[in-house]
Design an enzyme around this catalytic site. Sequence first.
Site, PDB file in Angstrom:
ATOM      1  N   ARG A 297       0.843  -1.056   0.124  1.00 31.44           N
ATOM      2  CA  ARG A 297       0.106  -0.074  -0.093  1.00 31.44           C
ATOM      3  C   ARG A 297       0.983   1.196   0.215  1.00 31.44           C
ATOM      4  O   ARG A 297       1.419   1.615   0.968  1.00 31.44           O
ATOM      5  CB  ARG A 297      -0.881   0.010   1.440  1.00 31.44           C
ATOM      6  CG  ARG A 297      -1.786   1.124   1.412  1.00 31.44           C
ATOM      7  CD  ARG A 297      -2.903   1.175   0.488  1.00 31.44           C
ATOM      8  NE  ARG A 297      -3.853   2.443   1.048  1.00 31.44           N
ATOM      9  CZ  ARG A 297      -4.707   2.770   0.139  1.00 31.44           C
ATOM     10  NH1 ARG A 297      -5.106   2.025  -1.102  1.00 31.44           N
ATOM     11  NH2 ARG A 297      -5.538   3.687   0.380  1.00 31.44           N
ATOM     12  N   GLU A 394     -12.477 -20.239  29.063  1.00 33.03           N
ATOM     13  CA  GLU A 394     -11.305 -20.786  29.754  1.00 33.03           C
ATOM     14  C   GLU A 394     -10.915 -19.915  31.082  1.00 33.03           C
ATOM     15  O   GLU A 394      -9.602 -19.947  31.454  1.00 33.03           O
ATOM     16  CB  GLU A 394     -10.509 -21.314  29.131  1.00 33.03           C
ATOM     17  CG  GLU A 394     -10.454 -22.558  28.754  1.00 33.03           C
ATOM     18  CD  GLU A 394     -10.744 -23.918  29.584  1.00 33.03           C
ATOM     19  OE1 GLU A 394     -12.011 -23.968  29.845  1.00 33.03           O
ATOM     20  OE2 GLU A 394      -9.691 -24.123  30.398  1.00 33.03           O
TER      21      GLU A 394
HETATM   22  C1  LIG Z   1     -18.520 -18.258  23.014  1.00 32.62           C
HETATM   23  C2  LIG Z   1     -18.497 -19.028  24.307  1.00 32.62           C
HETATM   24  C3  LIG Z   1     -18.241 -20.335  24.481  1.00 32.62           C
HETATM   25  C4  LIG Z   1     -17.944 -20.931  25.746  1.00 32.62           C
HETATM   26  N1  LIG Z   1     -17.785 -22.180  25.954  1.00 32.62           N
HETATM   27  C5  LIG Z   1     -18.010 -22.651  27.006  1.00 32.62           C
HETATM   28  C6  LIG Z   1     -17.945 -24.039  27.195  1.00 32.62           C
HETATM   29  O1  LIG Z   1     -17.582 -24.842  26.093  1.00 32.62           O
HETATM   30  N2  LIG Z   1     -18.105 -24.906  28.355  1.00 32.62           N
HETATM   31  C7  LIG Z   1     -18.405 -24.049  29.444  1.00 32.62           C
HETATM   32  O2  LIG Z   1     -18.521 -24.588  30.523  1.00 32.62           O
HETATM   33  N3  LIG Z   1     -18.260 -22.632  29.493  1.00 32.62           N
HETATM   34  C8  LIG Z   1     -18.041 -21.884  28.096  1.00 32.62           C
HETATM   35  N4  LIG Z   1     -18.305 -20.451  28.188  1.00 32.62           N
HETATM   36  C9  LIG Z   1     -18.385 -19.986  29.193  1.00 32.62           C
HETATM   37  C10 LIG Z   1     -16.955 -18.936  29.887  1.00 32.62           C
HETATM   38  O3  LIG Z   1     -16.088 -19.771  30.181  1.00 32.62           O
HETATM   39  C11 LIG Z   1     -17.785 -18.120  30.919  1.00 32.62           C
HETATM   40  O4  LIG Z   1     -18.434 -17.020  30.106  1.00 32.62           O
HETATM   41  C12 LIG Z   1     -16.618 -17.292  31.645  1.00 32.62           C
HETATM   42  O5  LIG Z   1     -15.987 -18.266  32.425  1.00 32.62           O
HETATM   43  C13 LIG Z   1     -17.099 -16.047  32.281  1.00 32.62           C
HETATM   44  O6  LIG Z   1     -18.286 -16.530  33.192  1.00 32.62           O
HETATM   45  P1  LIG Z   1     -19.681 -15.549  32.861  1.00 32.62           P
HETATM   46  O7  LIG Z   1     -19.973 -15.377  31.281  1.00 32.62           O
HETATM   47  O8  LIG Z   1     -20.696 -16.056  33.900  1.00 32.62           O
HETATM   48  O9  LIG Z   1     -19.008 -13.936  33.447  1.00 32.62           O
HETATM   49  P2  LIG Z   1     -18.977 -13.662  34.877  1.00 32.62           P
HETATM   50  O10 LIG Z   1     -18.304 -14.609  35.654  1.00 32.62           O
HETATM   51  O11 LIG Z   1     -20.128 -13.164  35.382  1.00 32.62           O
HETATM   52  O12 LIG Z   1     -18.014 -12.213  34.753  1.00 32.62           O
HETATM   53  C14 LIG Z   1     -18.405 -11.186  34.249  1.00 32.62           C
HETATM   54  C15 LIG Z   1     -17.200 -10.035  34.315  1.00 32.62           C
HETATM   55  O13 LIG Z   1     -17.022 -10.149  35.777  1.00 32.62           O
HETATM   56  C16 LIG Z   1     -15.679 -10.387  35.998  1.00 32.62           C
HETATM   57  N5  LIG Z   1     -15.429 -11.049  37.276  1.00 32.62           N
HETATM   58  C17 LIG Z   1     -16.189 -12.232  37.580  1.00 32.62           C
HETATM   59  N6  LIG Z   1     -15.816 -12.372  38.686  1.00 32.62           N
HETATM   60  C18 LIG Z   1     -15.133 -11.562  39.611  1.00 32.62           C
HETATM   61  C19 LIG Z   1     -14.528 -11.388  40.558  1.00 32.62           C
HETATM   62  N7  LIG Z   1     -14.551 -12.119  41.623  1.00 32.62           N
HETATM   63  N8  LIG Z   1     -13.538 -10.260  40.623  1.00 32.62           N
HETATM   64  C20 LIG Z   1     -13.467  -9.192  39.561  1.00 32.62           C
HETATM   65  N9  LIG Z   1     -14.092  -9.426  38.696  1.00 32.62           N
HETATM   66  C21 LIG Z   1     -14.883 -10.589  38.052  1.00 32.62           C
HETATM   67  C22 LIG Z   1     -15.320 -11.289  34.800  1.00 32.62           C
HETATM   68  O14 LIG Z   1     -13.674 -11.152  34.388  1.00 32.62           O
HETATM   69  C23 LIG Z   1     -15.979 -10.651  33.677  1.00 32.62           C
HETATM   70  O15 LIG Z   1     -15.275  -9.499  33.229  1.00 32.62           O
HETATM   71  C24 LIG Z   1     -18.369 -20.179  26.703  1.00 32.62           C
HETATM   72  C25 LIG Z   1     -18.539 -18.948  26.902  1.00 32.62           C
HETATM   73  C26 LIG Z   1     -18.728 -17.911  25.442  1.00 32.62           C
HETATM   74  C27 LIG Z   1     -18.942 -16.805  25.487  1.00 32.62           C
END
Ligand SMILES: Cc1cc2nc3c(=O)[nH]c(=O)nc-3n(C[C@H](O)[C@H](O)[C@H](O)COP(=O)(O)OP(=O)(O)OC[C@H]3O[C@@H](n4cnc5c(N)ncnc54)[C@H](O)[C@@H]3O)c2cc1C
Length: 581
Positions: A297, A394
Site C-alpha cells: 500500500r 477458560e
Molecule cells: C462463545 C463462548 C463459548 C464458551 N464455551 C464454554 C464451554 O464450552 N463450556 C463451558 O463450561 N463454558 C463455556 N463458556 C463460558 C465461559 O467460560 C464463561 O463465559 C466465562 O468463564 C465467564 O463467566 P460468565 O460469562 O458467567 O461471566 P462472569 O463470571 O459473570 O463475569 C463477568 C465479568 O466480571 C468479571 N468477574 C467475575 N468474577 C469476578 C471477581 N471475583 N472479581 C472481579 N471481577 C470478576 C469477569 O472477569 C467478567 O469481566 C463459553 C462462553 C462463551 C461466550
Amino acid sequence: MVNTSVVTPSPVEEHSDHSGRPMARAIPGLDQESLELTLQSLKDFAKDRLPDEKLLEWDARDECPLDIVRAMCGAELGIQLLFIPEEFGGMGGGALDVYRICEEMARVDLGIATAVLATFLGSEPISVGATPEQKRYWLSRIGQEGLLFAYAATEPEAGSDLAALRTTAERVMDGERIAGYTINGSKQWISNGGIADAYSVLASAPGGPSWFIVEKGAAGLSHDQPEEKHGIRTSNTAALSFDDVYVDADRLVGGTEGQGLTQAQAVFGYTRLMVAAFGLGAGWAALDRAIPYAAERVQAGSPLSQKQGYTHKLIVPHVARLEASRAYIEESALRIDSGEGNLNTEGSIAKYLASEAGNLAADSAIQALGGYGYTHEYKVEKIKRDVRITTIYEGTSEIMEMTISRDRWQLHLKTRGQHYHDQARRLEGLHARHPAAGADVAALALHALAEVMERARLGRLTRYQHILLRLGELIAYAECAGSLAQKAIWAAEDRLDPKASRRFDPAALASLSRIFAREAAFKVAEEGLRWIVGAGAASGPDIAEFETRSGLAAIHRAQAGLLADMDAAADTLFGRSGKAT
Ligand SMILES: Cc1cc2nc3c(=O)[nH]c(=O)nc-3n(C[C@H](O)[C@H](O)[C@H](O)COP(=O)(O)OP(=O)(O)OC[C@H]3O[C@@H](n4cnc5c(N)ncnc54)[C@H](O)[C@@H]3O)c2cc1C
C-alpha cells in the site's frame, strides 16, 4: 488425514528447566517429524477445505460447518488423535505439540478451532479422573469414532465462580447400591452444545460437584438454538437443559462423587495454554495480513511499511508482545511435558498475555488496513471479533490476573521478598554470557516487581482487589520478559527445543526481546509506583526512596536504543535492510 504411522517413541534429549539448568528429560509427545507432518496435514486441509471465502460465508450466516468439524475430528484429518494417549489408539501429543497445533488451527479459524477444543476439554475430566474402564471406553471412542464432545460447566448463575453451580445429580438407589443419577438444571454458553455426541457435565451430587457423561439423545436433555455471537460464529454455542436426565452409575467420572472441581482445576494449566495458543495464532493471523498489505500500500509516495510512525505503532510492538507470550507458552509447555505438573499459574500467565496481545494485535491490524480493514472482505475484522473470546472463555482475563497474583504473592511471602530478585539475578548471570538478548532489562523488570510487591506488603495493599489484579498484570509482563530473553539466549546458542517455533532468527529474536523487556520494565516500575501512590502507601520522600529501590532511573536509561531495535524488527518483518523513514 493426520499421519500416525510415523509416530515414533519419544527421544530422550537434553533440555533446560525454567531455572535454566540443563537436564536430561524423556520428552513425551510426538517427535519433530511427526509434529511437522501433522502441522502440514492441517495446513493442506485448510488450504483445500477452508478458503477465506467459505469462512467468511459461514461467519456471515452464523453457521458452524458440522461436516468440517467432523472431518477434522474424524477419519479424514484425525486431529483429535493428538489428544488421545497412544494406549487408546491416539498419538499421545504433549503440551508443546498441542500448542503448535492450536496455534495453527487459530490461524485458520478460531471458531472451528473452538469446536476441536471443546472435544478436548470434554475429554479432559475423563483423562484426568476416570476409571481405567471409563478411559478405555470413552477415549478409544473419541479416537476411533471421532465422537464430538462438549464440556458443560458454566451455568446461567455460575460462570467465573463455578462453585455456585446449581445443576444437581440425585442418586437413584437399587437397594443399597447406587444404580444411577438423575440430573436436573441448565448449562450456559456450551461450545458444541447443539452438535456434540456426548457431554461432560458438572453437577452437584450428594458427595459434592462431580462430572457425569451424558450422551446425545438422553431423555430429558435438550439444547437451545445456537447463540448469535459477536465472533467465533463458525462455532456452535448453545445452552443445555437437563430435565430428569437419567444416567447409569458408571457415567460418574472416576466412580467417586465430589471430585469435580479438583478434576476441573487439574487441567487448567494445560487447557489455558491451548487458549493462549489461540490468542497467539489469531494475533499472528491478523498481523500476517497487515504486514504484506503495508508493503504494498503506497500513501504519500512510498509504501506504508517504510513509515516509522506506522510500523512502530501498529506492527512492531504487537510482534514483540506475541513473541514474548510465545516464549512463555513454550517454556511452560516444556515444563509440563517434563513432568513438572499441571502449572496452573503458568497457564494463566500464558493465557493472559497471549490473549490480550492477540486482541491488541488484531485491533491494530484493522487500523493498519484503514478503511479496508473495517470491511468483512479483508478478514482482519473477523479475526478481531473471533479473538475477543480468548480473554473470556477458560477463565476471563480478570480471573487470570487474580490467579496469577494470589499464587505469586504466596511465593513473595515465602521467600521474604526474594523470589523475583532471585529470578532477576539468574537473568543477570545469563546477560553476562549473552549481552544482546535483553536479559539485563528483563532483570530490571523483575527487580522492580519484587520492590513493588514488597511495598504492597508493607502497605497491606492486597486488601484492595484492584491492586491485587494490577499486580497480576505486572507479574505476567515481567515473567514473560524473562522467558523471551531466555529463548533469545537459547536461540543464540542453538539450544532451542527442536519443536519450538523458529519464526525469527537469533538476532531478530534478541531485538524483539530487548523491545519487550523495555516495555515490561517500564510498565512494572511506572505503573507499580502509580498504584502504590494511588493507594496511599507512599508519599513525599517515600516516593523518591521507592524510585531508587525499584531502579527507575536504570529502567529509564535502558530505553536507550529502543528506536533502533524497533527499526531492526521492522526491517526483519518487511524483509529489507536499512532504516525505516
Ligand atoms: C462463545 C463462548 C463459548 C464458551 N464455551 C464454554 C464451554 O464450552 N463450556 C463451558 O463450561 N463454558 C463455556 N463458556 C463460558 C465461559 O467460560 C464463561 O463465559 C466465562 O468463564 C465467564 O463467566 P460468565 O460469562 O458467567 O461471566 P462472569 O463470571 O459473570 O463475569 C463477568 C465479568 O466480571 C468479571 N468477574 C467475575 N468474577 C469476578 C471477581 N471475583 N472479581 C472481579 N471481577 C470478576 C469477569 O472477569 C467478567 O469481566 C463459553 C462462553 C462463551 C461466550
